[in-house]
Write a protein that holds these residues in place. Structure first.
Motif, PDB file in Angstrom:
ATOM      1  N   SER A   1     103.487   3.843  63.250  1.00 49.00           N
ATOM      2  CA  SER A   1     102.102   3.356  63.308  1.00 49.00           C
ATOM      3  C   SER A   1     101.177   4.450  63.843  1.00 49.00           C
ATOM      4  O   SER A   1     100.082   4.662  63.321  1.00 49.00           O
ATOM      5  CB  SER A   1     101.998   2.128  64.214  1.00 49.00           C
ATOM      6  OG  SER A   1     102.530   1.012  63.586  1.00 49.00           O
ATOM      7  N   GLU A   2     101.631   5.104  64.901  1.00 49.32           N
ATOM      8  CA  GLU A   2     100.825   6.189  65.466  1.00 49.32           C
ATOM      9  C   GLU A   2     100.647   7.327  64.461  1.00 49.32           C
ATOM     10  O   GLU A   2      99.570   7.890  64.325  1.00 49.32           O
ATOM     11  CB  GLU A   2     101.473   6.733  66.740  1.00 49.32           C
ATOM     12  CG  GLU A   2     101.331   5.815  67.933  1.00 49.32           C
ATOM     13  CD  GLU A   2     102.028   6.348  69.178  1.00 49.32           C
ATOM     14  OE1 GLU A   2     102.616   7.456  69.114  1.00 49.32           O
ATOM     15  OE2 GLU A   2     101.973   5.667  70.207  1.00 49.32           O
ATOM     16  N   LYS A   3     101.759   7.628  63.752  1.00 50.03           N
ATOM     17  CA  LYS A   3     101.711   8.679  62.730  1.00 50.03           C
ATOM     18  C   LYS A   3     100.715   8.303  61.639  1.00 50.03           C
ATOM     19  O   LYS A   3      99.903   9.119  61.199  1.00 50.03           O
ATOM     20  CB  LYS A   3     103.098   8.892  62.139  1.00 50.03           C
ATOM     21  CG  LYS A   3     103.125   9.920  61.037  1.00 50.03           C
ATOM     22  CD  LYS A   3     104.465   9.973  60.352  1.00 50.03           C
ATOM     23  CE  LYS A   3     104.304  10.565  58.977  1.00 50.03           C
ATOM     24  NZ  LYS A   3     105.244  10.145  58.024  1.00 50.03           N
ATOM     25  N   ASN A   4     100.781   7.048  61.202  1.00 54.49           N
ATOM     26  CA  ASN A   4      99.867   6.576  60.161  1.00 54.49           C
ATOM     27  C   ASN A   4      98.419   6.610  60.652  1.00 54.49           C
ATOM     28  O   ASN A   4      97.510   6.998  59.912  1.00 54.49           O
ATOM     29  CB  ASN A   4     100.236   5.169  59.706  1.00 54.49           C
ATOM     30  CG  ASN A   4     101.523   5.143  58.898  1.00 54.49           C
ATOM     31  OD1 ASN A   4     101.934   6.182  58.356  1.00 54.49           O
ATOM     32  ND2 ASN A   4     102.186   4.003  58.834  1.00 54.49           N
ATOM     33  N   GLU A   5      98.209   6.231  61.894  1.00 60.42           N
ATOM     34  CA  GLU A   5      96.865   6.242  62.492  1.00 60.42           C
ATOM     35  C   GLU A   5      96.349   7.672  62.591  1.00 60.42           C
ATOM     36  O   GLU A   5      95.196   7.954  62.269  1.00 60.42           O
ATOM     37  CB  GLU A   5      96.896   5.571  63.873  1.00 60.42           C
ATOM     38  CG  GLU A   5      95.552   5.514  64.586  1.00 60.42           C
ATOM     39  CD  GLU A   5      94.514   4.684  63.844  1.00 60.42           C
ATOM     40  OE1 GLU A   5      93.308   4.953  64.059  1.00 60.42           O
ATOM     41  OE2 GLU A   5      94.858   3.800  63.031  1.00 60.42           O
ATOM     42  N   LEU A   6      97.236   8.577  63.044  1.00 61.17           N
ATOM     43  CA  LEU A   6      96.850   9.990  63.138  1.00 61.17           C
ATOM     44  C   LEU A   6      96.557  10.569  61.749  1.00 61.17           C
ATOM     45  O   LEU A   6      95.603  11.342  61.583  1.00 61.17           O
ATOM     46  CB  LEU A   6      97.945  10.806  63.825  1.00 61.17           C
ATOM     47  CG  LEU A   6      98.089  10.591  65.341  1.00 61.17           C
ATOM     48  CD1 LEU A   6      99.306  11.344  65.850  1.00 61.17           C
ATOM     49  CD2 LEU A   6      96.844  11.058  66.070  1.00 61.17           C
ATOM     50  N   ALA A   7      97.347  10.212  60.764  1.00 56.41           N
ATOM     51  CA  ALA A   7      97.130  10.684  59.389  1.00 56.41           C
ATOM     52  C   ALA A   7      95.786  10.177  58.879  1.00 56.41           C
ATOM     53  O   ALA A   7      95.031  10.903  58.216  1.00 56.41           O
ATOM     54  CB  ALA A   7      98.265  10.225  58.486  1.00 56.41           C
ATOM     55  N   ARG A   8      95.485   8.904  59.184  1.00 55.62           N
ATOM     56  CA  ARG A   8      94.215   8.315  58.758  1.00 55.62           C
ATOM     57  C   ARG A   8      93.043   9.039  59.445  1.00 55.62           C
ATOM     58  O   ARG A   8      92.041   9.392  58.812  1.00 55.62           O
ATOM     59  CB  ARG A   8      94.193   6.821  59.090  1.00 55.62           C
ATOM     60  CG  ARG A   8      93.032   6.044  58.478  1.00 55.62           C
ATOM     61  CD  ARG A   8      93.063   4.578  58.881  1.00 55.62           C
ATOM     62  NE  ARG A   8      92.888   4.368  60.310  1.00 55.62           N
ATOM     63  CZ  ARG A   8      91.729   4.473  60.958  1.00 55.62           C
ATOM     64  NH1 ARG A   8      90.636   4.796  60.312  1.00 55.62           N
ATOM     65  NH2 ARG A   8      91.649   4.268  62.258  1.00 55.62           N
ATOM     66  N   CYS A   9      93.182   9.294  60.752  1.00 56.84           N
ATOM     67  CA  CYS A   9      92.148  10.024  61.501  1.00 56.84           C
ATOM     68  C   CYS A   9      91.979  11.442  60.946  1.00 56.84           C
ATOM     69  O   CYS A   9      90.863  11.931  60.794  1.00 56.84           O
ATOM     70  CB  CYS A   9      92.502  10.080  62.979  1.00 56.84           C
ATOM     71  SG  CYS A   9      92.252   8.519  63.845  1.00 56.84           S
ATOM     72  N   LEU A  10      93.118  12.088  60.674  1.00 56.60           N
ATOM     73  CA  LEU A  10      93.089  13.434  60.121  1.00 56.60           C
ATOM     74  C   LEU A  10      92.364  13.433  58.772  1.00 56.60           C
ATOM     75  O   LEU A  10      91.534  14.308  58.506  1.00 56.60           O
ATOM     76  CB  LEU A  10      94.504  13.981  59.973  1.00 56.60           C
ATOM     77  CG  LEU A  10      94.624  15.375  59.355  1.00 56.60           C
ATOM     78  CD1 LEU A  10      93.926  16.417  60.223  1.00 56.60           C
ATOM     79  CD2 LEU A  10      96.088  15.738  59.151  1.00 56.60           C
ATOM     80  N   GLN A  11      92.667  12.455  57.949  1.00 59.33           N
ATOM     81  CA  GLN A  11      92.021  12.341  56.635  1.00 59.33           C
ATOM     82  C   GLN A  11      90.512  12.131  56.799  1.00 59.33           C
ATOM     83  O   GLN A  11      89.711  12.736  56.082  1.00 59.33           O
ATOM     84  CB  GLN A  11      92.646  11.189  55.827  1.00 59.33           C
ATOM     85  CG  GLN A  11      92.147  11.097  54.394  1.00 59.33           C
ATOM     86  CD  GLN A  11      92.467  12.344  53.594  1.00 59.33           C
ATOM     87  OE1 GLN A  11      93.578  12.877  53.664  1.00 59.33           O
ATOM     88  NE2 GLN A  11      91.492  12.842  52.854  1.00 59.33           N
ATOM     89  N   MET A  12      90.113  11.303  57.767  1.00 63.60           N
ATOM     90  CA  MET A  12      88.694  11.054  58.025  1.00 63.60           C
ATOM     91  C   MET A  12      87.994  12.343  58.470  1.00 63.60           C
ATOM     92  O   MET A  12      86.902  12.670  58.010  1.00 63.60           O
ATOM     93  CB  MET A  12      88.509   9.976  59.112  1.00 63.60           C
ATOM     94  CG  MET A  12      88.664   8.563  58.583  1.00 63.60           C
ATOM     95  SD  MET A  12      88.495   7.281  59.851  1.00 63.60           S
ATOM     96  CE  MET A  12      87.236   7.863  60.904  1.00 63.60           C
ATOM     97  N   VAL A  13      88.664  13.065  59.379  1.00 66.43           N
ATOM     98  CA  VAL A  13      88.086  14.327  59.867  1.00 66.43           C
ATOM     99  C   VAL A  13      87.964  15.327  58.724  1.00 66.43           C
ATOM    100  O   VAL A  13      86.946  16.005  58.580  1.00 66.43           O
ATOM    101  CB  VAL A  13      88.929  14.885  61.037  1.00 66.43           C
ATOM    102  CG1 VAL A  13      88.523  16.313  61.367  1.00 66.43           C
ATOM    103  CG2 VAL A  13      88.805  13.989  62.260  1.00 66.43           C
ATOM    104  N   GLN A  14      89.009  15.402  57.886  1.00 63.70           N
ATOM    105  CA  GLN A  14      88.964  16.316  56.737  1.00 63.70           C
ATOM    106  C   GLN A  14      87.838  15.933  55.773  1.00 63.70           C
ATOM    107  O   GLN A  14      87.132  16.796  55.257  1.00 63.70           O
ATOM    108  CB  GLN A  14      90.317  16.329  56.013  1.00 63.70           C
ATOM    109  CG  GLN A  14      91.389  17.084  56.765  1.00 63.70           C
ATOM    110  CD  GLN A  14      92.757  17.012  56.083  1.00 63.70           C
ATOM    111  OE1 GLN A  14      93.026  16.076  55.321  1.00 63.70           O
ATOM    112  NE2 GLN A  14      93.601  17.992  56.385  1.00 63.70           N
ATOM    113  N   ASN A  15      87.693  14.635  55.538  1.00 62.93           N
ATOM    114  CA  ASN A  15      86.620  14.160  54.665  1.00 62.93           C
ATOM    115  C   ASN A  15      85.244  14.525  55.245  1.00 62.93           C
ATOM    116  O   ASN A  15      84.348  14.972  54.519  1.00 62.93           O
ATOM    117  CB  ASN A  15      86.705  12.650  54.444  1.00 62.93           C
ATOM    118  CG  ASN A  15      87.882  12.258  53.573  1.00 62.93           C
ATOM    119  OD1 ASN A  15      88.469  13.091  52.877  1.00 62.93           O
ATOM    120  ND2 ASN A  15      88.259  10.985  53.611  1.00 62.93           N
ATOM    121  N   GLN A  16      85.102  14.332  56.553  1.00 65.75           N
ATOM    122  CA  GLN A  16      83.829  14.671  57.206  1.00 65.75           C
ATOM    123  C   GLN A  16      83.558  16.174  57.114  1.00 65.75           C
ATOM    124  O   GLN A  16      82.427  16.601  56.863  1.00 65.75           O
ATOM    125  CB  GLN A  16      83.850  14.226  58.671  1.00 65.75           C
ATOM    126  CG  GLN A  16      83.771  12.725  58.855  1.00 65.75           C
ATOM    127  CD  GLN A  16      83.958  12.308  60.318  1.00 65.75           C
ATOM    128  OE1 GLN A  16      84.366  13.106  61.158  1.00 65.75           O
ATOM    129  NE2 GLN A  16      83.670  11.041  60.603  1.00 65.75           N
TER     130      GLN A  16
END
Length: 114
Positions: A7-22
């Motif tokens: 779950s943490e990995k998925n959350e971090l991946a989602r955050c990473l994707q958001m940061v990359q998108n930004q």
């Protein structure tokens, strides 16, 4: 534990994707702004060059007009000098004629008095 880590990995991946998108959005925005600034700079440079060319053209026309005026004034001065010389010559001739007339008159008066 595995579920929590996943779950943490998925959350971090989602955050990473958001940061990359930004970051991609920000990069696109910056690229667009740079492009706009370049376009504005090119336009300003073109306007400056056009204004400079127009000012140069006007200056050349004005310089040519000044040269023509100088030439005209030089011609006028030359003709005035010739006129002055002609008038001086006429004055001298008139003075000489006046002297002759005065001498003749003086002689006539002397003759008349006798």
């Amino acid at each position: 534990q595995l579920h929590l880590t996943t779950s943490e990995k998925n959350e971090l991946a989602r955050c990473l994707q958001m940061v990359q998108n930004q970051l991609q959005e920000k990069e696109s925005e910056i690229r667009r702004e740079i492009s706009e600034y370049k376009d504005r700079l090119l336009q300003a440079e073109k306007e400056h060059q056009d204004a400079l060319a127009e000012a140069n053209r006007k200056n050349e026309v004005e310089i040519e007009a000044c040269h023509e005026k100088i030439s005209s004034l030089e011609h006028f001065i030359s003709s005035q000098k010739l006129e002055i010389e002609h008038l001086k010559s006429n004055k001298e001739q008139l003075n000489n004629s006046l002297k002759e007339v005065n001498q003749s008159l003086g002689e006539l008066l002397k003759t008349k008095v006798r």
